[in-house]
Design a protein around this motif. Structure first.
Motif, PDB file in Angstrom:
ATOM      1  N   GLU A   5       0.818  -1.218   0.000  1.00  0.00           N
ATOM      2  CA  GLU A   5       0.000   0.000   0.000  1.00  0.00           C
ATOM      3  C   GLU A   5       0.852   1.268   0.000  1.00  0.00           C
ATOM      4  N   GLN A   6       1.991   1.230   0.692  1.00  0.00           N
ATOM      5  CA  GLN A   6       2.818   2.432   0.817  1.00  0.00           C
ATOM      6  C   GLN A   6       3.798   2.586  -0.338  1.00  0.00           C
ATOM      7  N   ARG A   7       4.456   1.493  -0.724  1.00  0.00           N
ATOM      8  CA  ARG A   7       5.494   1.575  -1.751  1.00  0.00           C
ATOM      9  C   ARG A   7       4.992   1.179  -3.136  1.00  0.00           C
ATOM     10  N   GLY A   8       3.890   0.432  -3.191  1.00  0.00           N
ATOM     11  CA  GLY A   8       3.358   0.009  -4.488  1.00  0.00           C
ATOM     12  C   GLY A   8       2.073   0.715  -4.832  1.00  0.00           C
ATOM     13  N   LYS A   9       2.079   2.032  -4.775  1.00  0.00           N
ATOM     14  CA  LYS A   9       0.862   2.803  -5.038  1.00  0.00           C
ATOM     15  C   LYS A   9       0.417   2.699  -6.491  1.00  0.00           C
ATOM     16  N   ASN A  10       1.334   2.361  -7.395  1.00  0.00           N
ATOM     17  CA  ASN A  10       0.967   2.217  -8.800  1.00  0.00           C
ATOM     18  C   ASN A  10       0.448   0.828  -9.128  1.00  0.00           C
ATOM     19  N   LEU A  11       0.517  -0.086  -8.169  1.00  0.00           N
ATOM     20  CA  LEU A  11      -0.019  -1.417  -8.377  1.00  0.00           C
ATOM     21  C   LEU A  11      -1.528  -1.398  -8.182  1.00  0.00           C
ATOM     22  N   GLY A  12      -2.173  -2.435  -8.621  1.00  0.00           N
ATOM     23  CA  GLY A  12      -3.611  -2.556  -8.411  1.00  0.00           C
ATOM     24  C   GLY A  12      -4.409  -2.356  -9.680  1.00  0.00           C
ATOM     25  N   ILE A  13      -5.627  -2.920  -9.683  1.00  0.00           N
ATOM     26  CA  ILE A  13      -6.534  -2.851 -10.825  1.00  0.00           C
ATOM     27  C   ILE A  13      -7.884  -2.337 -10.339  1.00  0.00           C
ATOM     28  N   PRO A  14      -8.391  -1.238 -10.901  1.00  0.00           N
ATOM     29  CA  PRO A  14      -9.737  -0.771 -10.525  1.00  0.00           C
ATOM     30  C   PRO A  14     -10.800  -1.525 -11.320  1.00  0.00           C
ATOM     31  N   ILE A  15     -11.749  -2.126 -10.631  1.00  0.00           N
ATOM     32  CA  ILE A  15     -12.827  -2.832 -11.313  1.00  0.00           C
ATOM     33  C   ILE A  15     -13.839  -1.855 -11.886  1.00  0.00           C
ATOM     34  N   SER A  16     -14.091  -0.779 -11.183  1.00  0.00           N
ATOM     35  CA  SER A  16     -14.973   0.269 -11.681  1.00  0.00           C
ATOM     36  C   SER A  16     -14.210   1.588 -11.667  1.00  0.00           C
ATOM     37  N   PRO A  17     -14.576   2.549 -12.536  1.00  0.00           N
ATOM     38  CA  PRO A  17     -13.803   3.800 -12.620  1.00  0.00           C
ATOM     39  C   PRO A  17     -13.717   4.560 -11.301  1.00  0.00           C
ATOM     40  N   ARG A  18     -14.793   4.564 -10.522  1.00  0.00           N
ATOM     41  CA  ARG A  18     -14.803   5.311  -9.262  1.00  0.00           C
ATOM     42  C   ARG A  18     -14.486   4.440  -8.060  1.00  0.00           C
ATOM     43  N   GLY A  19     -14.230   3.184  -8.259  1.00  0.00           N
ATOM     44  CA  GLY A  19     -13.960   2.279  -7.160  1.00  0.00           C
ATOM     45  C   GLY A  19     -12.494   2.257  -6.772  1.00  0.00           C
ATOM     46  N   PRO A  20     -12.180   1.638  -5.644  1.00  0.00           N
ATOM     47  CA  PRO A  20     -10.783   1.575  -5.193  1.00  0.00           C
ATOM     48  C   PRO A  20      -9.977   0.580  -6.009  1.00  0.00           C
ATOM     49  N   ARG A  21      -8.683   0.766  -5.993  1.00  0.00           N
ATOM     50  CA  ARG A  21      -7.783  -0.186  -6.649  1.00  0.00           C
ATOM     51  C   ARG A  21      -7.648  -1.435  -5.780  1.00  0.00           C
ATOM     52  N   ILE A  22      -7.667  -2.585  -6.410  1.00  0.00           N
ATOM     53  CA  ILE A  22      -7.416  -3.843  -5.718  1.00  0.00           C
ATOM     54  C   ILE A  22      -5.999  -4.267  -6.066  1.00  0.00           C
ATOM     55  N   SER A  23      -5.094  -4.102  -5.126  1.00  0.00           N
ATOM     56  CA  SER A  23      -3.689  -4.399  -5.383  1.00  0.00           C
ATOM     57  C   SER A  23      -3.338  -5.843  -5.038  1.00  0.00           C
ATOM     58  N   HIS A  24      -3.954  -6.391  -3.978  1.00  0.00           N
ATOM     59  CA  HIS A  24      -3.590  -7.752  -3.580  1.00  0.00           C
ATOM     60  C   HIS A  24      -4.683  -8.358  -2.712  1.00  0.00           C
ATOM     61  N   LEU A  25      -4.730  -9.658  -2.716  1.00  0.00           N
ATOM     62  CA  LEU A  25      -5.569 -10.453  -1.826  1.00  0.00           C
ATOM     63  C   LEU A  25      -4.647 -11.401  -1.086  1.00  0.00           C
ATOM     64  N   LEU A  26      -4.799 -11.466   0.234  1.00  0.00           N
ATOM     65  CA  LEU A  26      -3.862 -12.234   1.048  1.00  0.00           C
ATOM     66  C   LEU A  26      -4.640 -13.123   2.003  1.00  0.00           C
ATOM     67  N   TYR A  27      -4.306 -14.401   1.981  1.00  0.00           N
ATOM     68  CA  TYR A  27      -4.870 -15.365   2.928  1.00  0.00           C
ATOM     69  C   TYR A  27      -3.758 -16.305   3.356  1.00  0.00           C
ATOM     70  N   ALA A  28      -3.274 -16.121   4.582  1.00  0.00           N
ATOM     71  CA  ALA A  28      -2.158 -16.922   5.111  1.00  0.00           C
ATOM     72  C   ALA A  28      -0.961 -16.800   4.173  1.00  0.00           C
ATOM     73  N   ASN A  29      -0.481 -17.928   3.630  1.00  0.00           N
ATOM     74  CA  ASN A  29       0.720 -17.882   2.791  1.00  0.00           C
ATOM     75  C   ASN A  29       0.399 -17.783   1.308  1.00  0.00           C
TER      76      ASN A  29
END
Length: 355
Positions: A94-118
């Motif tokens: 979130e802090q260093r990879g601000k250019n990462l992520g994909i917005p599903i909708s134009p006004r929606g937030p960027r989804i950069s990662h999904l994390l579950y355990a390992n």
């Protein structure tokens, strides 16, 4: 610049021996960062550090082996402690990879990662700069925690708009193998619609159980218990989180019918009662079984209800900018079907975003 935005990729990171390699010093620093009291942190660390193991070899205990890192498998504290330490990766992305992520909708937030355990799934635009930046973030996380990325199990999925030469550059930088489809938490992620062949593994698991049970003499009550607690519950997770073809569910139902009615020697038995009557509740003369085809609406309604109620969830925050509050204005009869249509649209939008 518009062309680059159309090129997307999804990376799946698999941490090697995630629980065993998590550093104790990392846990201590994370507890201080979260503001836990010193006395509580020290008591917690005493439950984790300086663990000794002894291996039984040919009936004799080996010498004591001291551990230097990691959390014990099976300990009720371990999942919580591992999640606390894994938050370092989320913060770094979130802090260093601000250019990462994909917005599903134009006004929606960027989804950069999904994390579950390992298991970590990272979504990003395709560029060599972002690939190098992502590799640096992951390497720093491994240095902080002692984790190691399993290169053999880590994968990258490119969208259809990415050229062959660019794919080669990205895979050379990050070191992951390219795949056409991948699995995340048991759910297949691909750029096409799921087919019956994609769920062959589920049918094979059902057949393996039936083959192991068929060698035993089971009563009618035993068969009903096994069908209800094991076979009919196996596809629940996939039904809830993916579009399982009805043909697959019908095959599972067909196997359950055959197992219930066949004799112990494998001969076919007489079908005295229709399957629809057997699936009725016991107070209505049935056996209390439920067809997997009838569970589709129930399982998806539960997911839709969670979407409506949990307004702080990522799903709600992602889809609300696209659909607004219109879904909340429907009456109770149509709110479930409307919410499920939105949930189905999540998968379609994600595939379009990756493309």
């Amino acid at each position: 610049m518009l062309v680059n935005r159309l090129k997307k990729m999804a990376l799946k990171l698999d941490m090697e021996h995630a629980y065993d390699s998590m550093g104790w010093s990392t846990l201590h620093q994370v507890l201080k960062w979260y503001g836990f009291p010193t006395l509580f942190s020290n008591l917690l660390m005493e439950c984790v550090v300086d663990v000794m193991f002894s291996i039984i070899i040919n009936g004799r205990n080996s010498n004591w082996i001291g551990s230097k890192s990691g959390f014990r498998q099976g300990c009720p504290l371990s999942p919580y402690l591992f999640i606390l330490c894994s938050q370092l990766l989320s913060n770094s992305l979130e802090q260093r990879g601000k250019n990462l992520g994909i917005p599903i909708s134009p006004r929606g937030p960027r989804i950069s990662h999904l994390l579950y355990a390992n298991d970590v799934l990272i979504l990003s635009h395709v560029s060599t700069t972002l690939a190098k930046e992502l590799k640096t973030i992951v390497e720093d996380f491994c240095k902080w925690t002692g984790q190691r990325v399993n290169i053999n199990k880590s994968q990258v999925l490119f969208g259809k708009m990415v050229s062959y030469s660019l794919k080669k550059k990205i895979t050379r930088i990050i070191g992951f193998k390219e795949v056409k489809e991948m699995k995340y938490l048991g759910v297949k992620v691909s750029l096409r619609r799921n087919k019956v062949a994609d769920f062959q593994e589920l049918l094979s698991l059902v057949m393996d159980k039936l083959n192991s049970w068929g060698k035993k003499s089971l009563s009618m009550g035993g068969k009903i218990t096994l069908i209800e607690t094991s076979l009919l519950s196996m596809p629940n997770f996939l039904i809830t989180h993916s579009l399982v073809p009805k043909r697959v569910l019908y095959e599972i139902e067909k196997l359950c019918r055959s197992f219930l009615r066949h004799k112990s020697d494998g001969a076919k038995g007489m079908h005295y009662v229709a399957w629809s009557e057997i699936c009725k509740p016991r107070n209505m003369g049935g056996l209390g079984l439920q067809s997997p085809l009838l569970r589709i609406g129930v399982l998806r309604s539960r997911l839709a209800w969670n979407f409506i109620q949990k307004k702080d969830s990522l799903l709600h925050r992602t889809m609300k900018p696209k659909y607004g509050d219109e879904i909340m204005k429907d009456d109770h009869k149509t709110i479930t079907s409307t919410a499920w249509k939105i949930l189905l649209d999540v998968g379609r939008n994600l595939k379009k975003a990756i493309r």
